[in-house]
Design a protein around this motif. Structure first.
Motif, PDB file in Angstrom:
ATOM      1  N   THR A   6       0.841  -1.195   0.000  1.00  0.00           N
ATOM      2  CA  THR A   6       0.000   0.000   0.000  1.00  0.00           C
ATOM      3  C   THR A   6       0.873   1.242   0.000  1.00  0.00           C
ATOM      4  O   THR A   6       1.985   1.239   0.522  1.00  0.00           O
ATOM      5  N   VAL A  67      -1.950  -1.598  -3.742  1.00  0.00           N
ATOM      6  CA  VAL A  67      -3.124  -1.005  -3.111  1.00  0.00           C
ATOM      7  C   VAL A  67      -2.868   0.484  -2.949  1.00  0.00           C
ATOM      8  O   VAL A  67      -2.046   0.909  -2.132  1.00  0.00           O
ATOM      9  N   SER A  90      -6.759  -3.826  -7.202  1.00  0.00           N
ATOM     10  CA  SER A  90      -7.176  -3.113  -5.996  1.00  0.00           C
ATOM     11  C   SER A  90      -6.760  -1.644  -6.007  1.00  0.00           C
ATOM     12  O   SER A  90      -6.822  -0.973  -4.976  1.00  0.00           O
ATOM     13  N   LEU A 129      -9.071  -2.578   2.843  1.00  0.00           N
ATOM     14  CA  LEU A 129      -8.072  -3.645   2.793  1.00  0.00           C
ATOM     15  C   LEU A 129      -8.699  -5.011   3.065  1.00  0.00           C
ATOM     16  O   LEU A 129      -8.225  -6.035   2.563  1.00  0.00           O
ATOM     17  N   VAL A 132      -9.679  -6.380  -0.165  1.00  0.00           N
ATOM     18  CA  VAL A 132      -8.498  -6.872  -0.887  1.00  0.00           C
ATOM     19  C   VAL A 132      -8.117  -8.255  -0.362  1.00  0.00           C
ATOM     20  O   VAL A 132      -7.781  -9.159  -1.133  1.00  0.00           O
ATOM     21  N   HIS A 155      -5.342   1.145   6.948  1.00  0.00           N
ATOM     22  CA  HIS A 155      -4.774  -0.121   6.476  1.00  0.00           C
ATOM     23  C   HIS A 155      -4.077  -0.866   7.619  1.00  0.00           C
ATOM     24  O   HIS A 155      -4.183  -2.091   7.725  1.00  0.00           O
TER      25      HIS A 155
END
Length: 327
Positions: A6, A67, A90, A129, A132, A155
């Motif tokens: 991320t 992400v 994502s 998340l 995901v 996250h």
């Protein structure tokens, strides 16, 4: 091993100033700085910390999950990442904002002055998340990189709630984070990444000593530029890994991201931390010799030659067992 990365997705505007920043600063006027540096070279490249790390991991066929939030101009960049082996399903694509911009000037001493425009990154907090995690069939590690601060906190909390290990990598965003936010990002992380300057800033932000930080994370990896990398754990355990020396230095932008890509690849291959750091240092040197964070060319033979020259034949053999014929 399924790793989600991320953080920011950006376009880099990289300029070169042929002089030295330090020669332009007047000590008694530092509170009233008004400087302009005439750059003699400009490169526009695709970047962003999460995209850079994912790109590097994709070169090793790991299929990392990117992400982050990108803008209305992301289509071509996204296709390039997908072709490099990155899972981009994502990525949130904004309907109105442009992809973030990183504007960086590098001087003759490889010092850098940079400005970051968030753009679509401001929407990263809208990414779930947990979704995901479900889509991918389960994540094994989440790297929380520099991003919109609220997204970083969300996250981190989601990964902890899911029981997924976290690699905290706040990097450039440490300057924007307060004490509570920094502590929440660090506390409970399996891995913590900083560079040497950021390690001091992180201690200042958290109010924790080095040992207090190490008591709250599994392993702290500190990159130290030409001095290499330190891998630290609670109880005073420390392993220093030297940098892979090169005479061909072009641009340091993205070197830290490349190290992380190599290190995480080593973890996915179940290599010991020291070997993973050696792979990361070798990959970082490849990026150091090119302009742009994703423009480096790499063959296993070249990578293993660097590893063997810096760390010995045994390191090259162990890492080489996991490499394919092309990277």
């Amino acid at each position: 091993m399924r790793i989600a990365v991320t953080g920011s997705i950006a376009t880099d505007h990289l300029m070169v100033y042929p002089g030295r920043f330090a020669e332009q600063f007047i000590s008694e006027m530092v509170e009233h700085v008004s400087l302009s540096f005439l750059a003699d070279h400009l490169e526009v490249r695709e970047g962003g910390v999460a995209a850079n790390i994912s790109f590097g991991m994709g070169r090793f066929d790991l299929r990392p999950v990117l992400v982050g939030a990108a803008g209305v101009d992301f289509a071509a960049y996204g296709e390039r990442l997908r072709e490099a082996g990155v899972d981009i399903a994502s990525v949130r694509v904004s309907e109105t904002l442009h992809t973030a911009r990183f504007v960086c000037t590098t001087d003759a001493d490889q010092n850098q002055i940079a400005t970051f425009y968030a753009g679509a990154m401001a929407e990263a907090g809208r990414i779930d998340l947990a979704e995901v995690h479900r889509r991918t069939g389960g994540l094994d590690l989440v790297l929380v990189g520099a991003d919109d601060p609220e997204a970083m906190l969300r996250h981190t909390a989601t990964a902890h709630a899911l029981g997924v290990p976290v690699a905290a990598d706040p990097s450039q965003q440490l300057a924007r984070l307060d004490t509570d936010q920094t502590r929440r990002l660090v506390n409970g992380a399996r891995l913590l990444f900083t560079n040497e300057y950021e390690s001091a800033l992180l201690r200042e932000r958290t109010g924790w000593s080095e040992q207090e930080v190490l008591g709250r994370v599994g392993t702290w990896i500190v990159t130290r530029g030409a001095k290499g990398v330190s891998i630290m754990a609670a109880g005073g355990r420390r392993t220093d890994v030297p940098a892979v020396v090169t005479e061909h230095v072009v641009d340091p932008t993205g070197v830290g991201d490349a190290f992380r890509a190599g290190f995480l690849t080593g973890l996915a291959w179940e290599l010991p931390y020291e070997r993973a750091a050696q792979l990361g240092c070798a990959l970082a040197t490849s990026v150091l010799g090119s302009v742009g964070t994703q423009e480096y060319k790499l063959l296993p033979s070249e990578l293993l030659a660097r590893i063997g020259g810096a760390f010995g034949a045994e390191a090259a053999r162990e890492i080489g067992e996991r490499l394919g014929n092309d990277t």
